[in-house]
Each structure stands twice: as structure tokens, then as C-alpha cells.
Motif scaffolding. Structure first.
Motif, PDB file in Angstrom:
ATOM      1  N   PRO A  38      -9.969  16.662  -1.349  1.00 51.99           N
ATOM      2  CA  PRO A  38      -8.710  16.543  -2.097  1.00 51.99           C
ATOM      3  C   PRO A  38      -7.701  15.673  -1.347  1.00 51.99           C
ATOM      4  N   PHE A  39      -6.865  14.983  -2.111  1.00 53.28           N
ATOM      5  CA  PHE A  39      -5.860  14.113  -1.504  1.00 53.28           C
ATOM      6  C   PHE A  39      -4.603  14.125  -2.344  1.00 53.28           C
ATOM      7  N   GLU A  40      -3.535  13.603  -1.764  1.00 54.25           N
ATOM      8  CA  GLU A  40      -2.281  13.384  -2.479  1.00 54.25           C
ATOM      9  C   GLU A  40      -2.082  11.878  -2.543  1.00 54.25           C
ATOM     10  N   GLN A  41      -1.476  11.414  -3.611  1.00 58.91           N
ATOM     11  CA  GLN A  41      -1.263   9.971  -3.774  1.00 58.91           C
ATOM     12  C   GLN A  41       0.219   9.668  -3.524  1.00 58.91           C
ATOM     13  N   ALA A  42       0.497   8.855  -2.509  1.00 59.40           N
ATOM     14  CA  ALA A  42       1.868   8.432  -2.232  1.00 59.40           C
ATOM     15  C   ALA A  42       2.247   7.376  -3.264  1.00 59.40           C
ATOM     16  N   GLU A  43       3.317   7.606  -3.988  1.00 62.47           N
ATOM     17  CA  GLU A  43       3.685   6.718  -5.096  1.00 62.47           C
ATOM     18  C   GLU A  43       4.086   5.318  -4.663  1.00 62.47           C
ATOM     19  N   GLU A  44       4.752   5.197  -3.531  1.00 67.85           N
ATOM     20  CA  GLU A  44       5.305   3.899  -3.164  1.00 67.85           C
ATOM     21  C   GLU A  44       4.252   2.813  -2.941  1.00 67.85           C
ATOM     22  N   ASN A  45       3.095   3.171  -2.407  1.00 63.02           N
ATOM     23  CA  ASN A  45       2.068   2.148  -2.183  1.00 63.02           C
ATOM     24  C   ASN A  45       0.672   2.610  -2.617  1.00 63.02           C
TER      25      ASN A  45
END
Length: 86
Positions: free
Chosen positions: A42-49
Motif C-alpha cells: 500500500p502507498f499514499e500518493q503525494a498530490e504535488e508531484n
């Protein structure tokens, strides 16, 4: 080009990138990418890049567990099934 974080900084960080997981676990990038695409990491997606960020402690423990299951002869579908039970 960004500078690599030291191993000390990585081990103190809550989140790491897939490249940093490669350094920490000694796994191949393509292997970790495959595990991610299969839904095993599982991962989180950083919106800025749009960078995928993994929770270091949880993900390293899961990679170690996956390696142990593979060493015991389990296939990827069997490992995914074991992960889904969690």
C-alpha cells in the motif's frame, strides 16, 4: 537532480519512496514496482508531484514477510491471498 537521503535519515523517516525502499531492503526496483501494482504494497500518493510514498516501517516489514513466503515456495497469488486475510 535531488540528493539521496542518508540511510540514517531514511530510517528516521515515516514515509519513503520506492527507490528508498530498494536501498533499505535490498530488493530490486522492478520487484517492488510489481508488488505495488499487484496491490501487495500500500502507498499514499503525494498530490504535488504524484510521487508514491510508502509508510517505511509497515512496508519494510511487509517486504520481509513477502520474501519469507517466497522462500517457502509460495506463489504471488498465494502471497496475495495471505495478505488479503490480514
Amino acid at each position: 537532480m535531488s540528493r539521496q537521503r542518508s540511510m540514517e535519515a531514511l530510517l528516521a523517516s515515516e514515509h519513503v519512496s520506492i527507490g528508498e525502499l530498494v536501498r533499505i531492503t535490498g530488493s530490486r526496483y522492478s520487484t517492488l514496482k510489481h508488488y505495488t501494482e499487484e496491490g501487495m504494497l500500500p502507498f499514499e500518493q503525494a498530490e504535488e508531484n504524484l510521487t508514491r510514498r510508502y509508510r517505511r516501517e509497515e512496508t519494510v516489514a511487509r517486504i520481509i514477510w513477502i520474501k519469507e513466503l517466497k522462500a517457502n515456495g509460495l506463489s504471488i497469488p498465494q502471497i496475495k491471498e495471505a495478505i488479503d486475510v490480514l
